[in-house]
Scaffold this motif. Structure first.
Motif, PDB file in Angstrom:
ATOM      1  N   LYS A   7       1.003  -1.185  -0.034  1.00  0.00           N
ATOM      2  CA  LYS A   7       0.035   0.029  -0.021  1.00  0.00           C
ATOM      3  C   LYS A   7       0.864   1.193  -0.129  1.00  0.00           C
ATOM      4  O   LYS A   7       0.400   2.476   0.143  1.00  0.00           O
ATOM      5  N   ASP A   8       2.131   1.101   0.043  1.00  0.00           N
ATOM      6  CA  ASP A   8       3.187   2.404   0.039  1.00  0.00           C
ATOM      7  C   ASP A   8       3.151   3.014  -1.212  1.00  0.00           C
ATOM      8  O   ASP A   8       3.596   2.430  -2.256  1.00  0.00           O
ATOM      9  N   GLN A   9       2.430   4.094  -1.314  1.00  0.00           N
ATOM     10  CA  GLN A   9       2.431   4.774  -2.543  1.00  0.00           C
ATOM     11  C   GLN A   9       3.956   5.198  -3.074  1.00  0.00           C
ATOM     12  O   GLN A   9       4.088   5.363  -4.543  1.00  0.00           O
ATOM     13  N   GLN A  10       4.866   5.180  -2.579  1.00  0.00           N
ATOM     14  CA  GLN A  10       6.283   5.328  -3.003  1.00  0.00           C
ATOM     15  C   GLN A  10       6.795   4.297  -3.945  1.00  0.00           C
ATOM     16  O   GLN A  10       7.225   4.471  -4.991  1.00  0.00           O
ATOM     17  N   ALA A  46       2.504  -6.764 -10.660  1.00  0.00           N
ATOM     18  CA  ALA A  46       3.546  -7.205  -9.803  1.00  0.00           C
ATOM     19  C   ALA A  46       4.042  -6.318  -8.498  1.00  0.00           C
ATOM     20  O   ALA A  46       4.371  -6.865  -7.510  1.00  0.00           O
ATOM     21  N   ASN A  47       4.052  -5.206  -8.963  1.00  0.00           N
ATOM     22  CA  ASN A  47       4.539  -4.075  -7.837  1.00  0.00           C
ATOM     23  C   ASN A  47       3.609  -4.207  -6.613  1.00  0.00           C
ATOM     24  O   ASN A  47       3.741  -3.691  -5.621  1.00  0.00           O
ATOM     25  N   MET A  48       2.403  -4.785  -6.637  1.00  0.00           N
ATOM     26  CA  MET A  48       1.410  -4.527  -5.676  1.00  0.00           C
ATOM     27  C   MET A  48       1.512  -5.688  -4.850  1.00  0.00           C
ATOM     28  O   MET A  48       1.036  -5.902  -3.730  1.00  0.00           O
ATOM     29  N   ILE A  49       2.341  -6.855  -5.212  1.00  0.00           N
ATOM     30  CA  ILE A  49       2.875  -7.843  -4.185  1.00  0.00           C
ATOM     31  C   ILE A  49       4.473  -7.756  -3.970  1.00  0.00           C
ATOM     32  O   ILE A  49       4.968  -8.660  -3.582  1.00  0.00           O
TER      33      ILE A  49
END
Length: 136
Positions: A7-10, A46-49
């Motif tokens: 959940k880190d938007q950076q 993939a960046n969501m995991i």
């Protein structure tokens, strides 16, 4: 393996690096994690995991379609909509296209092209945005 949702938007705002054949096992993590969240999610990048690679999964009808290095090569009929995201709370307005053509490597590392419309096209556009570091 089911992975935690980032959940880190950076982290989510970073452009993903291209995948190679060595990244094919990533498909299993995307499939397992999407299935674990099927009640509230129809696609995932993939960046969501926690993997900063250019790979997505989209539930298109009854099928989970994994795409490595997806690229939208044609789009038409823009419209405004509101979307939610598993990595964010609430919904946000965004611009999408009713019809797209996407080119990608499949799970056998073969190049494929799909023409998608309506909700399937919207899912893929959302996930490709994730790969490009674009957060709705």
């Amino acid at each position: 393996m089911i992975k935690p949702i980032i959940k880190d938007q950076q982290l989510l705002g970073k452009k993903a690096i291209p995948t190679t054949k060595a990244d094919l096992p990533l498909a299993n993590d995307l499939i397992d994690t999407l299935n674990a969240h099927q009640a509230e999610c129809v696609g995932m990048a993939a960046n969501m995991i926690g993997v900063n690679k250019n790979a997505i999964i989209a539930r298109i009808g009854p099928f989970n379609v994994v795409m490595f290095n997806p690229q939208i090569i044609a789009k038409s009929h823009p419209y405004q909509t509101t979307e939610g995201c598993l990595s964010l709370s609430g919904t946000r307005p965004t611009k999408r296209y009713k019809q797209i053509t996407v080119k990608f490597h499949n799970q056998s590392w073969q190049m494929q092209t799909l023409e998608l419309m309506d909700f399937a096209a919207e899912i893929v556009q959302h996930e490709i945005d994730h790969c490009n570091g674009i957060i709705i």
